[in-house]
Design a protein around this motif. Structure first.
Motif, short mmCIF file in Angstrom:
data_model
loop_
_atom_site.label_atom_id
_atom_site.label_comp_id
_atom_site.label_asym_id
_atom_site.label_seq_id
_atom_site.Cartn_x
_atom_site.Cartn_y
_atom_site.Cartn_z
N ASP A 172 -5.06 1.31 35.16
CA ASP A 172 -4.07 1.61 36.20
C ASP A 172 -3.39 0.29 36.60
OD1 ASP A 172 -3.66 3.87 38.70
OD2 ASP A 172 -3.25 1.76 39.15
N GLU A 216 1.46 5.60 36.35
CA GLU A 216 1.25 4.21 35.87
C GLU A 216 -0.19 4.05 35.39
OE1 GLU A 216 -0.65 4.75 38.74
OE2 GLU A 216 -0.54 2.60 39.24
N GLU A 217 -0.72 5.15 34.84
CA GLU A 217 -2.09 5.10 34.32
C GLU A 217 -2.10 5.35 32.81
OE1 GLU A 217 -4.71 7.63 36.48
OE2 GLU A 217 -4.13 6.77 38.42
MG MG Z 1 -2.46 5.17 39.97
#
Ligand code: MG
Ligand code: GH3
Ligand code: MG
Ligand code: MG
Length: 298
Positions: A172, A216-217
């Motif tokens: 992340d 955003e992982e």
């Molecule tokens: Mg995240």
């Protein structure tokens, strides 16, 4: 067609095999076997784009070969053309109902065989392209969540069967909301693309893969990788992102973009569901965040 398609011919009659091979070998890589058993063995180790299958053969017949192909998740999308001296409507209907894409009766015309083979391969090519597009994340152009779920399940079954360890990484981006707020959403998108590219580029083993897990992982699946090896690999990924040197003045843990990583590993003999693996990796990720970010927790 970009790369030469591979066609497997299955027929117990040597003359038929020879004629079919001659008919197709100019355009395709052609392989021939003389029985249903040999066809199934062949397909265990090699992938082909099309099967031309005789029906009446000693041992297992063409219908049974097709049923076995349909039962197997690796081969169930493989197009099959029956080629048979059984020319009744009932035979043809049975073949098509079993899932054959086409049915050619013997004696056959070489021109018709060529045309029908070409048509099936064009459909196969389009299906492969659709399958590929459905597995790719639109922004980063790396494998997406759908691909991850399907392939993690497959790797998990394989590692369980082979009694080998399987590691999963969840990554992340640190303080990414602040990155968007500071540099704008477009810059955020660009940042995600560069991170995705760096992560994929850091994978050396053909069996490893990275996918966008969401937002955003990102996730990495590492077959045959122990917990210790996974930690080393995770740190390599962490450095690969850090070394991009993408400025992040709004970050609270660094002056450039960093990622945190959680790891889960199935050690031999332990029973894990593949979703449990992701959940465990997520726990590690949470601890990595809690511990100050830009770090790996297994
Ligand atoms: Mg995240
Ligand atoms: P933490 O270090 O705890 O992970 O903080 P964070 O800010 O990264 O975590 P949070 O989950 O609060 O924020 C994630 C942000 O990622 C919010 C969201 O707007 C952004 N984001 C998710 N997907 C995209 C995307 O596709 N493009 C852009 N630009 N931003 C995205
Ligand atoms: Mg025969
Ligand atoms: Mg984040």
């Amino acid at each position: 067609m970009l790369k030469r398609a591979k066609v497997l011919i299955v027929d117990d009659d040597p003359l038929n095999r020879l004629v079919l091979e001659k008919t197709l070998q100019q355009d395709y890589d052609v392989f021939c076997v003389e029985s249903g058993e040999k066809a199934l063995t062949f397909l265990k180790t090699q992938s082909v784009d099309l099967l031309i299958l005789d029906i009446v053969m000693p041992g297992i017949d063409g219908y049974e070969v097709l049923s076995k192909i349909k039962e197997n998740t690796v081969t169930n999308m493989l197009p099959v053309i029956f080629i048979s001296a059984n020319s009744s409507h009932d035979d043809e209907a049975k073949g098509l109902e079993l899932g054959a894409m086409d049915y050619i009766t013997k004696p056959f015309s070489a021109a018709i065989v060529r045309a029908r083979v070409r048509n099936q391969l064009l459909i196969k090519q389009k299906n492969d392209l659709l399958e590929m597009l459905a597995s790719i994340d639109g922004l980063t152009e790396i494998p997406n969540r759908r691909y991850l779920d399907e392939n993690l399940a497959r790797e998990w079954r394989r590692c369980r069967r082979d009694q080998t360890p399987l590691s999963v990484l969840l990554m992340d981006v640190d303080h990414f909301k602040r990155f968007n707020d500071c540099y704008g959403h477009r810059a955020g998108d660009d940042c995600l693309k560069r991170i995705a590219h760096a992560l994929v580029g850091a994978c050396e083993r053909g069996s490893d893969f990275v996918a966008r897990y969401g937002g955003e992982e990102f996730a990495a699946v590492l077959p045959n990788t122990t917990a210790t090896q996974a930690v080393a690999f995770a740190n390599k990924l962490r450095h690969a992102v850090s070394n991009l040197g993408i400025p992040h003045t709004a970050s609270l843990n660094s002056d450039h973009v960093t990622i945190s990583i959680g790891i889960a590993t199935t050690e031999t003999g332990q029973v894990y569901a593949e979703q449990t693996l992701l959940e465990e990796a997520d726990l590690g990720l949470y601890q990595a965040k809690d511990g100050g970010r830009d770090q790996v927790v297994s």
